[in-house]
Design a protein around this motif. Structure first.
Motif, PDB file in Angstrom:
ATOM      1  N   SER A   1      48.880  31.287  51.604  1.00  0.00           N
ATOM      2  CA  SER A   1      47.565  31.878  51.409  1.00  0.00           C
ATOM      3  C   SER A   1      47.578  32.669  50.118  1.00  0.00           C
ATOM      4  N   TRP A   2      46.451  33.267  49.784  1.00  0.00           N
ATOM      5  CA  TRP A   2      46.382  34.132  48.603  1.00  0.00           C
ATOM      6  C   TRP A   2      45.270  35.144  48.800  1.00  0.00           C
ATOM      7  N   GLU A   3      45.250  36.150  47.950  1.00  0.00           N
ATOM      8  CA  GLU A   3      44.411  37.321  48.140  1.00  0.00           C
ATOM      9  C   GLU A   3      42.931  36.970  48.302  1.00  0.00           C
ATOM     10  N   ASP A   4      42.404  36.089  47.474  1.00  0.00           N
ATOM     11  CA  ASP A   4      40.977  35.779  47.532  1.00  0.00           C
ATOM     12  C   ASP A   4      40.592  35.051  48.810  1.00  0.00           C
TER      13      ASP A   4
ATOM     14  N   ALA B   1      33.032  27.534  48.226  1.00  0.00           N
ATOM     15  CA  ALA B   1      34.234  26.689  48.199  1.00  0.00           C
ATOM     16  C   ALA B   1      34.666  26.410  46.763  1.00  0.00           C
ATOM     17  N   LYS B   2      33.706  26.209  45.872  1.00  0.00           N
ATOM     18  CA  LYS B   2      34.042  25.957  44.465  1.00  0.00           C
ATOM     19  C   LYS B   2      34.648  27.209  43.817  1.00  0.00           C
ATOM     20  N   GLU B   3      34.152  28.379  44.205  1.00  0.00           N
ATOM     21  CA  GLU B   3      34.737  29.626  43.693  1.00  0.00           C
ATOM     22  C   GLU B   3      36.206  29.748  44.104  1.00  0.00           C
ATOM     23  N   LEU B   4      36.502  29.435  45.369  1.00  0.00           N
ATOM     24  CA  LEU B   4      37.881  29.518  45.845  1.00  0.00           C
ATOM     25  C   LEU B   4      38.753  28.429  45.264  1.00  0.00           C
ATOM     26  N   GLN B   5      38.149  27.290  44.952  1.00  0.00           N
ATOM     27  CA  GLN B   5      38.905  26.237  44.269  1.00  0.00           C
ATOM     28  C   GLN B   5      39.428  26.750  42.929  1.00  0.00           C
ATOM     29  N   ALA B   6      38.560  27.407  42.168  1.00  0.00           N
ATOM     30  CA  ALA B   6      38.974  27.971  40.875  1.00  0.00           C
ATOM     31  C   ALA B   6      40.009  29.081  41.077  1.00  0.00           C
ATOM     32  N   SER B   7      39.812  29.902  42.082  1.00  0.00           N
ATOM     33  CA  SER B   7      40.756  30.981  42.363  1.00  0.00           C
ATOM     34  C   SER B   7      42.128  30.431  42.742  1.00  0.00           C
ATOM     35  N   GLY B   8      42.146  29.383  43.574  1.00  0.00           N
ATOM     36  CA  GLY B   8      43.410  28.781  43.973  1.00  0.00           C
ATOM     37  C   GLY B   8      44.160  28.188  42.806  1.00  0.00           C
ATOM     38  N   ARG B   9      43.428  27.577  41.900  1.00  0.00           N
ATOM     39  CA  ARG B   9      44.056  27.005  40.702  1.00  0.00           C
ATOM     40  C   ARG B   9      44.650  28.114  39.832  1.00  0.00           C
ATOM     41  N   GLU B  10      43.919  29.207  39.709  1.00  0.00           N
ATOM     42  CA  GLU B  10      44.366  30.314  38.866  1.00  0.00           C
ATOM     43  C   GLU B  10      45.608  30.990  39.435  1.00  0.00           C
ATOM     44  N   THR B  11      45.642  31.212  40.747  1.00  0.00           N
ATOM     45  CA  THR B  11      46.760  31.942  41.336  1.00  0.00           C
ATOM     46  C   THR B  11      48.063  31.165  41.282  1.00  0.00           C
TER      47      THR B  11
END
Length: 480
Positions: A215-218, A448-458
């Motif tokens: 998992s991750w923070e976001d 979901a698209k926001e978290l997609q970008a967040s997952g890629r960044e983390t």
């Protein structure tokens, strides 16, 4: 100065059977090899393995990632067949890890710096203590279930009866309350053997050196903040928790006729227009519910890919046979459904290339059982979810995704009295339409698209998940 001739540091991983356990541990192994310059031994419990597991582990050989099968234990099939899923899983693991000490001793040098296990492999402590190998847990479910699991011994002392019958929601310290109906899929206390096994393993979590979570923070800010800062967890005491997700299966090879047909069919569909319907590697529906699902999809007039396996009254009946279902799905669907759906829907037998489908531009939503691997894959590719929990912690995940994260709409599967109900076709039709073409669906898709970008960044160098794993890897590297 770096000694280029020095052997790479060595860690080992051990997962219990089941794709939900195998996949995240194997992907962690891949990252340690490819990004952090480790050599890794991946220990495989062969008893209870499935076609899906075997295909996955052998698809892409990776230098410095060594697959080592544990010697198969001598077990009676008759004994196993009479066990419920959790008890069977725990028994397989218990018997399979008996030779672990000699297996670890026999691995090529250098010495193993750490052993990373999943939640059902906690019988390794004695062997690892004798060999001075620290043990880490990879908690392959959500951080929400991790906090609940750490709280479970306290809850067990407070509650005499079943958790689903409690008069008030369960309040894990620092976390959002868990509604009792979302606990209905967990192992009940009345299943004494299974409950005791699950309770034993989660009670051992404080014994590990550290806990990795996929998992991750976001994605799970509330649970991750609680386990880090809430005094209750410090007093257990809770080992350091390392969020390193999203770790998901890499793109799978498209090999079978069904897989090729699935991707080719998706290639012809408009962007975000297809609902992917799949209930995990082990999930099954009753015959009545499968019929209602098929009619609901047809009435919705939405494009879909429907993965079908043989119906069963046991929601987890496919756990030990994932990837081996060769039945003709037409036999389990309403008469004429496949013919009427041609051009709009595609029916796939038993198994589909899930990563390939979720990452495809045509896929607009995912009707999912909310197993954590499937959840993380869906979020990673920016696909909103229709939540259809079946067993284990999936009710907790469904609540998390709909109420806290904002990427899911729940199918109404619980009656007014808290009982499980058959979801009827008209309700399925309305929920599918709302997610695929309604305003609520658009809102879920944006999130979901926001978290997609967040997952890629983390996961990128400098991102939180990447750097968290890098720090742990460095601590192993400098240990003598």
């Amino acid at each position: 100065m770096v000694n280029e001739c020095a052997p790479k540091p060595h860690v080992a991983l051990l997962a219990s059977p089941g794709m939900g356990h195998i996949t995240p541990l194997y992907e962690l192994a891949v990252r340690l090899v490819t990004q952090h310059n480790f050599q890794v031994t991946f220990l495989v419990i062969t008893a209870g393995s499935t076609v899906a597991q075997d295909s996955y582990l052998t698809a892409y050989p990776i230098p410095d990632l060594h697959i080592v099968d544990l010697p198969p234990p001598d077990m009676s099939n008759e004994l196993l067949n009479n066990m419920k899923t959790v008890a069977r899983l725990c028994y397989i693991v218990e018997q399979s890890i008996r030779p672990l000490r000699s297996v670890l001793n026999g691995l090529k040098r250098p010495k193993v710096k750490a052993l990373i296990i999943d939640m059902f492999c906690t019988g390794v402590f004695e062997a690892c203590k004798d060999l001075s190998i620290p043990v880490y847990s990879f908690f392959t479910a959500s951080a929400a279930l991790l906090t609940f699991s750490l709280y479970l011994p306290t809850l067990d002392c407070k509650a005499d009866g079943e958790y689903v019958d409690l008069p008030e929601p369960v309040k894990v310290p620092g976390c959002n309350p868990i509604q009792t109906q979302d606990l209905m899929y967990l192992v009940p206390k009345s299943m004494i053997n299974e409950y005791q096994q699950w309770f034993m393993h989660v009670s051992r979590l404080p014994m590990v050196t550290g806990i990795f979570v996929n998992s991750w923070e976001d994605l799970e800010s509330v649970s991750l903040k609680a386990v880090k800062h809430e005094p209750f967890f410090a007093n257990i005491p809770t080992p350091r928790v390392y969020p390193i997700g999203p770790l998901t299966k890499q793109a799978e090879p498209v090999l079978t006729k069904y897989e090729k047909e699935t991707i080719a069919w998706l290639d012809k569909q408009p962007k975000d227009s297809v609902l992917f319907v799949a209930l995990g590697s082990g999930g099954t529906l009753t015959s009545e519910q499968l019929t209602e699902l098929a009619w609901g999809l047809e009435l919705s007039q939405q494009r879909f890919v429907l993965v079908v396996r043989k119906p069963s009254d046991c929601a987890i009946s496919g756990f030990f046979s994932a990837g081996s279902d060769v039945d003709d799905p037409i036999a389990y669907l309403p008469d004429g459904f496949v013919e009427r759906s041609k051009g709009v829907g595609l029916v796939v037998s038993g198994w589909a290339p899930q990563v390939g489908v979720l990452s495809h531009p045509s896929t607009g939503a995912f009707l999912s059982h909310c197993g954590w691997n499937s959840t993380v894959e869906s979020v990673k590719y920016g696909v909103p979810i229709i939540a259809w929990p079946l067993f284990a912690e999936q009710g907790i995940n469904a609540a998390l995704l709909s109420n806290e994260v904002g990427v899911a709409m729940r199918m109404p599967m619980v009656g007014e009295g808290g009982e499980a109900v058959v979801v009827r076709r008209k309700k399925i039709e309305s929920v599918v339409k709302a997610v695929m073409e309604g305003e609520e669906g658009k809102k879920l898709r944006r999130r979901a698209k926001e978290l997609q970008a967040s997952g890629r960044e983390t996961l990128s160098r400098g991102g939180s998940s990447y750097e968290t794993l890098a720090r742990v890897a460095e601590s192993w590297n400098i240990e003598t």
